[in-house]
Design an enzyme around this catalytic site. Structure first.
Site, mmCIF file in Angstrom:
data_model
loop_
_atom_site.group_PDB
_atom_site.id
_atom_site.type_symbol
_atom_site.label_atom_id
_atom_site.label_comp_id
_atom_site.label_asym_id
_atom_site.label_seq_id
_atom_site.Cartn_x
_atom_site.Cartn_y
_atom_site.Cartn_z
ATOM 1 N N HIS C 56 0.805 -1.203 0.000
ATOM 2 C CA HIS C 56 0.000 0.000 0.000
ATOM 3 C C HIS C 56 0.851 1.272 0.000
ATOM 4 O O HIS C 56 0.544 2.239 -0.682
ATOM 5 C CB HIS C 56 -0.891 -0.031 1.242
ATOM 6 N N HIS C 102 -10.748 2.072 -0.861
ATOM 7 C CA HIS C 102 -10.901 1.663 0.538
ATOM 8 C C HIS C 102 -11.663 0.346 0.549
ATOM 9 O O HIS C 102 -12.660 0.190 1.248
ATOM 10 C CB HIS C 102 -11.606 2.750 1.355
#
Ligand code: ADP
Ligand code: MG
Lengths: 79, 225, 738, 79
Positions: C56, C102
């Site tokens: 990430h 998300h």
């Protein structure tokens, strides 16, 4: 000293949320459900040794802010 | 005319209403909630938004702010007060308007243009509208479901204190044209003296043809009469 | 005192293989850490490495490929690499925008996951000095029949709305799709768009020694610890155990934070500013230092904490929302603090910049961790993972072999399907009008937002085509970019730039990696050819469960400029007896079409080909027509083909259309349902036909005159006739009965 | 048979509402307030004579719908 305050909608006030929850539960198969009403809960800790003073303070908080007396009832429990 | 827009933390239609007021030739000023004095003003606007995040109950916390005491004082002396959306919720929390706004009956936030019928055009806020005029005005709220006790409803009817009702394009007032479950399709009400108006729909969003229509214009221009 | 002991002990704790694994690090990577540190890390340091080196934050699997993207153009002020991309729209105005995923948090807790997704992307935009003016989202759910889909849909939509509505930024466009590939792994991508003055843009690069590092915003709690590693880990049965790491969003505080930051940005107090997103304090401080080639020292005792006895490990890895890190000019603290006091937000100097090039962490006057910045940033691992090319074959579909249906039946099937149904159930839950600059709400090809106090506007849209990308990633990649470009053009905007959110499966799987590489290749080619650069983006890997990966789903968010806005152009028919022109050639490509999928459940074959030359020429010519005010309404043709596009134009207006049968291509299904690209429908005044035809001919555009608008009915000569009312009903039923 | 269900946020989970309410009460002069946390309350009536069966049903309602187990805890009381 800790208190639990339960705020409920007055009997004659429409409770759309409770109604939707009830329908959903019945649709989910909980057929024994007779009624459900939604409310709020507060856990309040006050720095006070005397129980009746403490309770008076919590009561004031309810009346002055936490509860909308037009549509809501409340109860205070010591925990 | 002078107007004052009260700004709470979390207000978010404050800029929108300020622009609408200026467009309508008001001399407007913004008043921060921590201030303890109101400037000299002819109109106080409590704007829409999510004051204090709508936490606890929408409008409840703003209803306890410093500046609100001044608003109450001014209102009681006859100053014009307009509460829009969250502003309406705040006015009911302060007691300036009776009744309350519950969650929408579908439990969802609703944003759309709805039809309103002008129920009383003999007031400072509505005199430029024709009687029973049908307006198209935007709503955007979670809690717009107007509720009050039987006595108050009686009073609203008898004293002609209902400003707007939700209706359909043709003006029919019924359950199908009620977006949020409000009692009697009520979208906005006055206090007994009719110097305070609280309404869920957003007239400030309806003053610019390019983005919507001009159905809100007369509400602001009425105030000059 | 128990927990202080824990914190001291834990820092000294021996790092076992199990601990390394728990931190999502490979043993090979741990060796590398020891080499870079020239010693064993302690637990705090290991946690920091794990946060910075995970997919990430480090983009370790994607970085080599992302470099190839087309990111340049004279409209680009800031390309990828900052909190968000920035483009020039003239007159000292610039637009800041970015999209972010998300996905994993939203699957676990849909409301909070989606809400904090919106909150996070908003911070990326206002960190750069921009006032957010629009929100968009792309949400993908599993099959509607899947037991979880309904509550996920409800939770995600109310979470997105809950945050945007509360903070007062209109949510104006998006896409909502269903496909069983997302059954166990939904996608929630949020995009934010902001406006800034060109000379007032703020960046995250630190500058200057001994400058104050200031923490502002909410207090730090234990939420989301290891969130960033979670976002990079594949789901499995045990992900239930990771649940307590979800963060709770507080849009109210974000609103205050936004106003406070924008107020502070009015003068020159800020040297650099960075939001605390994934990996919170760790990534924000490392990023600022790394870009500025400086060191940074933090005194963790000063971090405002929400819970008692928080350890340095927890503080550094917490993903509590609504926080920012600011590096201030000398002597500006007092003034800055006053602003944050006004908004009732924490403001604490927690550290300073140094010349050590280290991240130095102090707690109780002791150094509890020290890591060279470059070890966390530039020396983080980069993998050129193995990948394989997708081979796909054309599938000859003989319509004669399929069960016979009527055109009307097929159309109804498409219009009433979950993916094509009207989305107002979704969009009515978003405040689309707040800020009073929304000229065109969702429902059209792109939303239009006026630049405040100006007569220019931007158009915004998001698009994806997972089915096309799955069947042929290069073509799919090109197609998404082209569709996005078309959606901007049909509302009269000149496409300027895009942001992209690359949602893929497990990159350690060669096929998935192949899909990634090839989609990116397609995106790059299209962007380059169209002069439509990528200025920001986000990669989300490991979308899938137990080795079942989602379809490759790159989501493209585009921004275009309308220089002078007189009226918004959209796809609703405007009048009767206007001429309808079909721009672009129709070949009748049915493989991968909605027609086959919705009516026959056929999913095989190749997506329609992309001819970039036609794409560009058709689009640019359309802009010319629009600029000359010759077009009354326009719509691009995408999923569902010509007939679906025409129906949409009817449904959204009071007028219908009367369409002739094709003169050349004889198979009506191919003609009406084919999904050939680079096509548009335009409505023009009959009187203007000669002018329009001349421009089209001068630009070598293929077009057909297909019919005209009429009152109330959508009609194909001799084939079908449906009233707008019925079409509307068909198109609106699904959500309301789901 | 009637039950009262109290739902509270798990410890460590951010309670933005509680925070704002607490600040407001303190600003209003309730200085003795130490902490306040907001929760939900349901009053549920089920058509069931056996207490343990009834309780099991209410528990199921909580688990399946009323409580978000990821961020909330709950307690059931007979009333
Ligand atoms: N989640 C969402 N949020 C906001 N708008 C949405 C959402 N989903 C769909 N929409 C809107 O619905 C309309 C139709 O969407 P879509 O069919 O994907 O359009 P297109 O094919 O033109 O890209 C668009 O205007 C889009 O912005
Ligand atoms: Mg489109």
């Amino acid at each position: 000293m800790k208190f639990s305050v339960i705020i409920t909608l007055k009997k004659d006030v429409l409770d759309p949320q409770g109604k939707v929850v009830q329908n959903t539960l019945v649709n989910m198969g909980m057929s024994n459900l007779k009624s459900i009403r939604q409310g709020k809960h507060f856990e309040i800790e006050v720095d006070e040794n005397d129980q009746s003073t403490a309770e008076r303070k919590v009561d004031m908080m309810c009346k002055k802010l936490l509860v909308n007396l037009i549509i809501e009832d409340y109860k205070i429990y010591k925990i | 005319m002078k107007s004052s827009v009260i700004v709470f933390p979390g207000s978010n239609c404050d800029r929108d209403i300020a622009i609408a007021l200026e467009k309508m030739q008001f001399k407007n000023q913004m008043v921060w909630h921590k201030e303890t004095k109101l400037p000299k003003t002819d109109l106080i606007v409590v704007p829409g938004g999510f004051s204090y995040g709508d936490y606890l109950r929408s409008g409840a916390i703003a209803g306890k702010s410093f500046i609100i005491d001044e608003v109450i004082k001014a209102a009681n002396l006859g100053c014009l007060v307009l509460g829009i959306c969250n502003g309406f919720q705040i006015l009911t929390e302060t007691g300036l308007l009776k009744g309350t706004l519950l969650k929408n009956k579908n439990l969802k936030f609703i944003n759309k243009d709805v039809n309103l019928k002008v129920m009383n055009n003999y007031t400072r806020f509505t005199n430029k509208y024709k009687k029973e005029k049908i307006l198209k005005i935007n709503i955007a709220h979670n809690e717009g479901n107007f509720f009050t006790d039987a006595n108050h409803i009686e009073e609203l009817k008898k004293e002609n204190l209902i400003a707007f009702k939700y209706c359909d394009e043709k003006g029919n007032i019924n359950e199908d044209s009620n977006p949020n479950g409000s009692l009697d399709n009520i979208a906005g009400i006055f206090n007994t003296n009719k110097n305070i108006l609280g309404m869920m729909p957003h007239p400030e969003r309806m003053v610019d043809e390019l983005i919507s229509n001009k159905d809100g214009v007369n509400l602001f221009s009425s105030l000059f009469n | 005192m128990e927990s202080t002991c824990f914190q001291v002990c834990s820092i000294k704790m021996k790092i076992t293989n199990q601990i390394i694994e728990k931190h999502g690090l490979k043993l090979e990577e741990f060796k590398n850490i020891k080499k870079l540190l020239k010693r064993e890390p302690n637990l705090l340091e290991l946690g920091i490495f794990s946060a910075m080196w995970n997919e990430h934050c480090s983009y370790k699997s994607s970085r080599v490929h992302l470099k190839k993207l087309h990111t340049k153009g004279k409209q680009v002020i800031q390309g990828p690499g900052e909190n968000a991309g920035v483009i020039d729209i003239g007159d000292n105005d610039a637009i800041v925008f970015k999209i972010e995923s998300h996905n994993h948090p939203s699957y676990i807790e849909p409301f909070q996951g989606a809400a904090t997704g919106v909150g996070g992307i908003l911070r990326d935009v206002f960190t750069m000095g921009a006032r957010p003016i629009a929100l968009l989202n792309s949400i993908h759910f599993g099959s509607p029949e899947h037991s979880k889909t309904k509550s996920l849909l409800n939770g995600v939509v109310s979470g997105i709305g809950g945050y945007g509505n509360c903070i007062g930024i209109p949510t104006v466009a998006g896409e909502t799709k269903f496909n069983e590939t997302y059954n166990e792994n939904i996608l929630v991508n949020a995009m934010a768009v902001g406006h800034v003055k060109k000379d007032k843009i703020f960046y995250s690069k630190a500058k200057g020694l001994n400058k104050s590092v200031v923490y502002v915003g909410s207090k730090t709690g234990r939420d989301g610890i290891h969130g960033a590693s979670m976002a990079s880990a594949e789901f499995d049965e045990s992900s239930a155990g990771k649940k307590p790491t979800v963060q709770v969003g507080d849009p109210f505080t974000e609103k205050l934070l936004m106003e406070a930051c924008l107020e502070l940005m009015k003068d020159n107090s800020i040297i650099s500013i960075q939001d605390m997103g994934a990996a919170g304090l760790t990534s924000s401080s490392v990023e600022m230092a790394s870009k500025g080639e400086l060191g940074i020292e933090l005194e963790l005792d000063k971090v405002p904490c929400r819970e008692e006895n928080m350890t340095p490990y927890e503080m550094m890895l917490s993903e509590s929302q609504e926080r920012m890190l600011i590096i201030l000019e000398d002597k500006k603290e007092q003034k800055a603090k006053k602003i944050f006091d006004k908004w009732d937000l924490d403001f604490v100097v927690i550290g300073r910049t140094t010349n050590t090039n280290n991240l130095t962490l102090k707690f109780n006057n002791k150094i509890v961790g020290e890591i060279p910045i470059e070890a966390l940033a530039s020396k983080a691992p980069v993998y050129d993972r193995q990948w394989i090319k997708k081979v796909n074959k054309k599938k000859e579909i003989n319509l004669k072999d399929l069960k016979k249906i009527k055109i009307e039946e097929a159309l109804i099937k498409i219009l009433s399907s979950p993916n094509h149904s009207n989305k107002s159930w979704v969009t009515n839950q978003y405040d689309q009008s707040v800020m009073c600059d929304t000229v065109q709400k969702s429902g059209s090809d792109a939303a239009i937002i006026r630049i405040h106090n100006k007569d220019k506007a931007i158009a915004v849209t998001v698009d994806s085509s997972a089915n096309y990308c799955k069947s042929h990633p290069i073509t799919g990649g090109k197609q998404v970019v082209c569709e996005n470009w078309r959606n901007l053009i049909t509302v009269g905007a000149k496409p300027l730039a895009i942001t992209n959110c690359l949602n893929f499966g497990n990159p350690e799987n060669k096929e998935v990696m192949g899909e990634f590489v090839e989609c990116l290749q397609g995106i790059k080619e299209a962007c380059e050819f169209l002069g439509f650069p990528v200025v920001s983006g986000n990669v989300s890997f490991y979308n899938g469960t137990n080795n079942k990966n989602i379809y490759p789903t790159p989501v493209i968010g585009g921004v275009g400029l309308i220089k002078k806005l007189s009226y918004p152009l959209n796809h609703s028919f405007k009048k009767e007896n206007n001429i309808l022109l079909l721009i672009g050639k129709t070949f009748g490509h049915l493989e991968q079409s909605c027609f086959l999928k919705e009516n026959y459940s056929i999913n095989e074959g190749m997506p329609p080909e992309i001819n970039l030359l036609n794409e560009k020429n058709n689009g640019e010519t359309l802009i010319k027509l629009i600029e000359k005010n010759l077009i009354l309404s326009s719509h691009d043709i995408s999923n569902g083909g010509l007939i679906t596009a025409l129906s949409e134009m009817s449904i959204s207006s009071n007028y219908g259309a009367k369409i002739q049968k094709p003169k050349k291509l004889t198979n009506l299904f191919k003609y009406f349902f084919g999904e050939d690209q680079a096509r548009y429908i335009i409505e023009i005044d009959t009187d203007n036909l000669p002018k329009v035809e001349k421009i089209l001919k001068d630009n070598n555009i293929y077009y057909e005159n297909i019919g005209y608008t009429q009152k109330k009915y959508f009609e194909i000569e001799g084939e079908l006739r449906i009233s707008n009312k019925d079409l509307f009903k068909i198109n609106n039923e699904w959500y309301n009965s789901y």
